[in-house]
Motif scaffolding. Sequence first.
Motif, short mmCIF file in Angstrom:
data_model
loop_
_atom_site.label_atom_id
_atom_site.label_comp_id
_atom_site.label_asym_id
_atom_site.label_seq_id
_atom_site.Cartn_x
_atom_site.Cartn_y
_atom_site.Cartn_z
N ASP A 71 -22.74 -10.49 -77.19
CA ASP A 71 -24.05 -9.93 -76.88
C ASP A 71 -23.91 -8.70 -75.97
N HIS A 72 -23.06 -8.81 -74.96
CA HIS A 72 -22.81 -7.68 -74.05
C HIS A 72 -22.26 -6.48 -74.82
N SER A 73 -21.34 -6.74 -75.74
CA SER A 73 -20.75 -5.67 -76.54
C SER A 73 -21.79 -5.03 -77.45
N SER A 74 -22.63 -5.86 -78.08
CA SER A 74 -23.61 -5.31 -79.02
C SER A 74 -24.69 -4.48 -78.33
N HIS A 75 -24.87 -4.68 -77.03
CA HIS A 75 -25.84 -3.89 -76.26
C HIS A 75 -25.18 -2.71 -75.55
N GLY A 76 -23.95 -2.38 -75.92
CA GLY A 76 -23.27 -1.21 -75.35
C GLY A 76 -22.60 -1.47 -74.03
N GLY A 77 -22.41 -2.72 -73.66
CA GLY A 77 -21.80 -3.04 -72.37
C GLY A 77 -20.35 -2.63 -72.24
N PHE A 78 -19.64 -2.50 -73.35
CA PHE A 78 -18.24 -2.09 -73.31
C PHE A 78 -18.05 -0.66 -73.80
N SER A 79 -19.12 0.11 -73.84
CA SER A 79 -19.04 1.51 -74.23
C SER A 79 -19.10 2.38 -72.98
N GLY A 80 -18.56 3.56 -73.08
CA GLY A 80 -18.62 4.49 -71.95
C GLY A 80 -17.89 3.94 -70.74
N ARG A 81 -18.55 3.99 -69.59
CA ARG A 81 -17.97 3.49 -68.34
C ARG A 81 -18.24 1.99 -68.23
N TYR A 82 -17.57 1.23 -69.06
CA TYR A 82 -17.80 -0.21 -69.15
C TYR A 82 -17.39 -0.94 -67.88
N TYR A 83 -16.57 -0.35 -67.04
CA TYR A 83 -16.06 -0.97 -65.83
C TYR A 83 -16.92 -0.66 -64.60
N SER A 84 -18.05 0.03 -64.78
CA SER A 84 -18.90 0.36 -63.64
C SER A 84 -19.43 -0.92 -62.99
#
Length: 158
Positions: A109-122
């Motif tokens: 769910d986190h991945s599908s909402h863009g949680g691991f895109s861009g600065r995912y470690y913020s």
Amino acid sequence: MKILIPVMLAVLGAGAGAGAGYLVPLDPSHLPLAHATEGETAIEMLDNHTEPTKIVKLSNQFIIPVIEDDGESALVIMSLSLEVTVEKSQSVFDLEPRLRDGIMKVLFDHSSHGGFSGRYYSEDKMAVLRKYLLQSAQDIMGGGVQGVLITDLVRQAA
């Protein structure tokens, strides 16, 4: 004349910035930081628990695909540990298949909402992820789960 307008805008912008800087308080506790609330909440939660805890590492890594418009763009590989009360430490191994399933649902769910895109470690994205991982683990195990620790996290381009 062509140079005068950009110079005037630069001076006006610098003056506005200096004026705003003068009006903002220097005490950082007055600044609205989104992650301060999450951090304070986590500290308060740790302070409220006086029971001894144990860190239990989940046996296998989690592998999550990162899907973007053009298809699979990356894989996230993650290792997790749970901080649980001592009496619940054995329950982690007994319930690990259900825990892994619940955690995978949160990660997908986190991945599908863009949680691991861009600065995912913020800090903001990680605080949200930890919150939902903790909630999932508590739903499965009950009140003995105190925290979720992300021990390894890597994103690998596909």
